[in-house]
Design a protein around this motif. Structure first.
Motif, PDB file in Angstrom:
ATOM      1  N   HIS A 147       0.764  -1.357   0.022  1.00  0.00           N
ATOM      2  CA  HIS A 147       0.036  -0.100  -0.084  1.00  0.00           C
ATOM      3  C   HIS A 147       0.795   1.265   0.194  1.00  0.00           C
ATOM      4  O   HIS A 147       0.582   2.090  -0.666  1.00  0.00           O
ATOM      5  CB  HIS A 147      -0.890  -0.116   1.102  1.00  0.00           C
ATOM      6  CG  HIS A 147      -1.679   1.399   1.357  1.00  0.00           C
ATOM      7  ND1 HIS A 147      -2.927   1.595   0.659  1.00  0.00           N
ATOM      8  CD2 HIS A 147      -1.661   2.351   2.165  1.00  0.00           C
ATOM      9  CE1 HIS A 147      -3.302   2.550   0.900  1.00  0.00           C
ATOM     10  NE2 HIS A 147      -2.679   3.220   2.053  1.00  0.00           N
ATOM     11  N   LYS A 148       1.989   1.335   0.623  1.00  0.00           N
ATOM     12  CA  LYS A 148       2.785   2.455   0.850  1.00  0.00           C
ATOM     13  C   LYS A 148       3.595   2.643  -0.564  1.00  0.00           C
ATOM     14  O   LYS A 148       3.635   3.824  -0.969  1.00  0.00           O
ATOM     15  CB  LYS A 148       3.888   1.959   1.766  1.00  0.00           C
ATOM     16  CG  LYS A 148       3.438   2.417   3.440  1.00  0.00           C
ATOM     17  CD  LYS A 148       4.293   1.975   4.274  1.00  0.00           C
ATOM     18  CE  LYS A 148       5.631   2.549   4.330  1.00  0.00           C
ATOM     19  NZ  LYS A 148       6.530   2.134   5.551  1.00  0.00           N
ATOM     20  N   LYS A 149       3.817   1.503  -1.093  1.00  0.00           N
ATOM     21  CA  LYS A 149       4.626   1.553  -2.399  1.00  0.00           C
ATOM     22  C   LYS A 149       3.569   1.964  -3.439  1.00  0.00           C
ATOM     23  O   LYS A 149       4.070   3.134  -4.249  1.00  0.00           O
ATOM     24  CB  LYS A 149       5.094   0.272  -2.944  1.00  0.00           C
ATOM     25  CG  LYS A 149       5.825   0.221  -4.244  1.00  0.00           C
ATOM     26  CD  LYS A 149       6.142  -1.365  -4.759  1.00  0.00           C
ATOM     27  CE  LYS A 149       6.700  -1.244  -5.919  1.00  0.00           C
ATOM     28  NZ  LYS A 149       6.993  -2.539  -6.551  1.00  0.00           N
ATOM     29  N   VAL A 150       2.341   1.647  -3.312  1.00  0.00           N
ATOM     30  CA  VAL A 150       1.389   2.306  -4.327  1.00  0.00           C
ATOM     31  C   VAL A 150       1.137   3.863  -4.241  1.00  0.00           C
ATOM     32  O   VAL A 150       1.152   4.568  -5.147  1.00  0.00           O
ATOM     33  CB  VAL A 150       0.076   1.477  -4.270  1.00  0.00           C
ATOM     34  CG1 VAL A 150      -0.982   2.065  -4.916  1.00  0.00           C
ATOM     35  CG2 VAL A 150       0.162  -0.015  -5.052  1.00  0.00           C
ATOM     36  N   ALA A 151       0.876   4.052  -2.935  1.00  0.00           N
ATOM     37  CA  ALA A 151       0.876   5.461  -2.273  1.00  0.00           C
ATOM     38  C   ALA A 151       2.032   6.176  -3.124  1.00  0.00           C
ATOM     39  O   ALA A 151       1.688   7.452  -3.330  1.00  0.00           O
ATOM     40  CB  ALA A 151       0.365   5.729  -0.963  1.00  0.00           C
ATOM     41  N   SER A 152       3.040   5.653  -2.635  1.00  0.00           N
ATOM     42  CA  SER A 152       4.343   6.683  -3.148  1.00  0.00           C
ATOM     43  C   SER A 152       4.429   6.813  -4.599  1.00  0.00           C
ATOM     44  O   SER A 152       4.816   7.814  -4.924  1.00  0.00           O
ATOM     45  CB  SER A 152       5.691   5.902  -2.691  1.00  0.00           C
ATOM     46  OG  SER A 152       6.820   6.219  -3.114  1.00  0.00           O
ATOM     47  N   GLU A 153       4.179   5.788  -5.398  1.00  0.00           N
ATOM     48  CA  GLU A 153       3.979   5.920  -6.852  1.00  0.00           C
ATOM     49  C   GLU A 153       2.931   6.776  -7.365  1.00  0.00           C
ATOM     50  O   GLU A 153       3.289   7.528  -8.202  1.00  0.00           O
ATOM     51  CB  GLU A 153       3.845   4.403  -7.468  1.00  0.00           C
ATOM     52  CG  GLU A 153       4.800   3.428  -7.216  1.00  0.00           C
ATOM     53  CD  GLU A 153       4.818   2.065  -7.843  1.00  0.00           C
ATOM     54  OE1 GLU A 153       3.691   1.719  -8.032  1.00  0.00           O
ATOM     55  OE2 GLU A 153       6.003   1.330  -7.820  1.00  0.00           O
ATOM     56  N   TYR A 154       1.789   6.715  -6.805  1.00  0.00           N
ATOM     57  CA  TYR A 154       0.962   7.533  -7.002  1.00  0.00           C
ATOM     58  C   TYR A 154       1.585   9.168  -6.543  1.00  0.00           C
ATOM     59  O   TYR A 154       1.118  10.060  -7.447  1.00  0.00           O
ATOM     60  CB  TYR A 154      -0.583   7.391  -6.071  1.00  0.00           C
ATOM     61  CG  TYR A 154      -1.532   8.366  -6.367  1.00  0.00           C
ATOM     62  CD1 TYR A 154      -2.134   8.333  -7.473  1.00  0.00           C
ATOM     63  CD2 TYR A 154      -1.666   9.367  -5.480  1.00  0.00           C
ATOM     64  CE1 TYR A 154      -3.295   9.371  -7.522  1.00  0.00           C
ATOM     65  CE2 TYR A 154      -2.854  10.443  -5.484  1.00  0.00           C
ATOM     66  CZ  TYR A 154      -3.344  10.397  -6.615  1.00  0.00           C
ATOM     67  OH  TYR A 154      -4.387  11.357  -6.747  1.00  0.00           O
ATOM     68  N   MET A 155       2.042   9.322  -5.740  1.00  0.00           N
ATOM     69  CA  MET A 155       2.259  10.754  -5.165  1.00  0.00           C
ATOM     70  C   MET A 155       3.495  11.127  -6.155  1.00  0.00           C
ATOM     71  O   MET A 155       3.591  12.377  -6.556  1.00  0.00           O
ATOM     72  CB  MET A 155       3.106  10.829  -3.889  1.00  0.00           C
ATOM     73  CG  MET A 155       1.886  10.650  -2.738  1.00  0.00           C
ATOM     74  SD  MET A 155       0.599  11.592  -2.804  1.00  0.00           S
ATOM     75  CE  MET A 155       1.565  13.231  -2.466  1.00  0.00           C
ATOM     76  N   VAL A 156       4.448  10.134  -6.669  1.00  0.00           N
ATOM     77  CA  VAL A 156       5.479  10.604  -7.691  1.00  0.00           C
ATOM     78  C   VAL A 156       4.755  11.002  -8.971  1.00  0.00           C
ATOM     79  O   VAL A 156       5.206  11.993  -9.540  1.00  0.00           O
ATOM     80  CB  VAL A 156       6.427   9.479  -7.943  1.00  0.00           C
ATOM     81  CG1 VAL A 156       7.171   9.522  -9.145  1.00  0.00           C
ATOM     82  CG2 VAL A 156       7.379   9.310  -6.654  1.00  0.00           C
TER      83      VAL A 156
END
Length: 192
Positions: free
Chosen positions: A91-100
């Motif tokens: 979830h953190k990885k997806v959120a991070s990719e979304y933020m990038v």
């Protein structure tokens, strides 16, 4: 009176399924420290490790009636913590990719928007200067620019010589270049 601290895990699970809060408390006290250490080693974040363990025990209590152990209680709890850690990390990885991705969009759309605003402002200024040209020159220039007519076609339509049409277009461009520099010429060229 039952001494829960001496009960085996299987007996604690049986009591837990019956809604025995003391059995739940014993399971919690028996495993929370070890599960927290396991979660912290993977996450390296106290708050997240705490949340994972507390969430696991909250679900264990609310779904106690559906609890089916295919292994020992300790194995079940470790696997449940592991699954929650994997979910949290993904979830953190997806959120991070979304933020990038969002930041990239913001950075580039601002630049693109700024470019479009400036191009539109320049186009409006050029249109204003074109409308200020002498009437015949403006008519020739607009037919050349907007209708994409050749000098010969413009000459035929306006009943002028090709040489006069060419002179009007060149004079219009000279006036625009004088007002806007090479940009006017580039805008003129880009619209053809």
């Amino acid at each position: 009176m039952i001494s829960y601290t001496t009960l085996a895990d299987t007996d604690l699970v049986a009591h837990l399924k019956d809604g025995d809060k003391a059995a739940f408390t014993e399971i919690y006290n028996r495993y929370k420290g070890l599960l927290y250490i396991h979660a912290y080693q993977k996450l390296r974040n106290q708050s997240e490790a705490d949340d994972v363990v507390h969430e696991l025990f909250a679900v264990l209590w609310t779904k106690r009636n559906d609890l089916v152990l295919r292994t020992h209680l300790s194995g079940y709890l470790y696997q449940a913590v592991r699954n929650r850690i994997i979910d949290l990390i993904s979830h953190k990885k997806v959120a991070s990719e979304y933020m990038v991705s969002l930041q990239y969009f913001i950075d580039h759309s601002e630049a693109e928007t700024d470019h479009l605003v400036r191009a539109n402002e320049l186009r409006a200024l050029i249109e204003k200067e074109i409308s200020a040209l002498p009437p015949k020159m403006r008519a020739v220039f607009e037919l050349s620019r907007n209708a994409n007519l050749s000098h010969k076609e413009i000459a035929t339509e306006l009943e002028l010589s090709e040489m006069t049409v060419k002179k009007h277009v060149n004079n219009a461009l000279k006036i625009l270049r004088g007002k806007f520099g090479i940009l006017a010429y580039l805008v003129y060229i880009s619209q053809h």
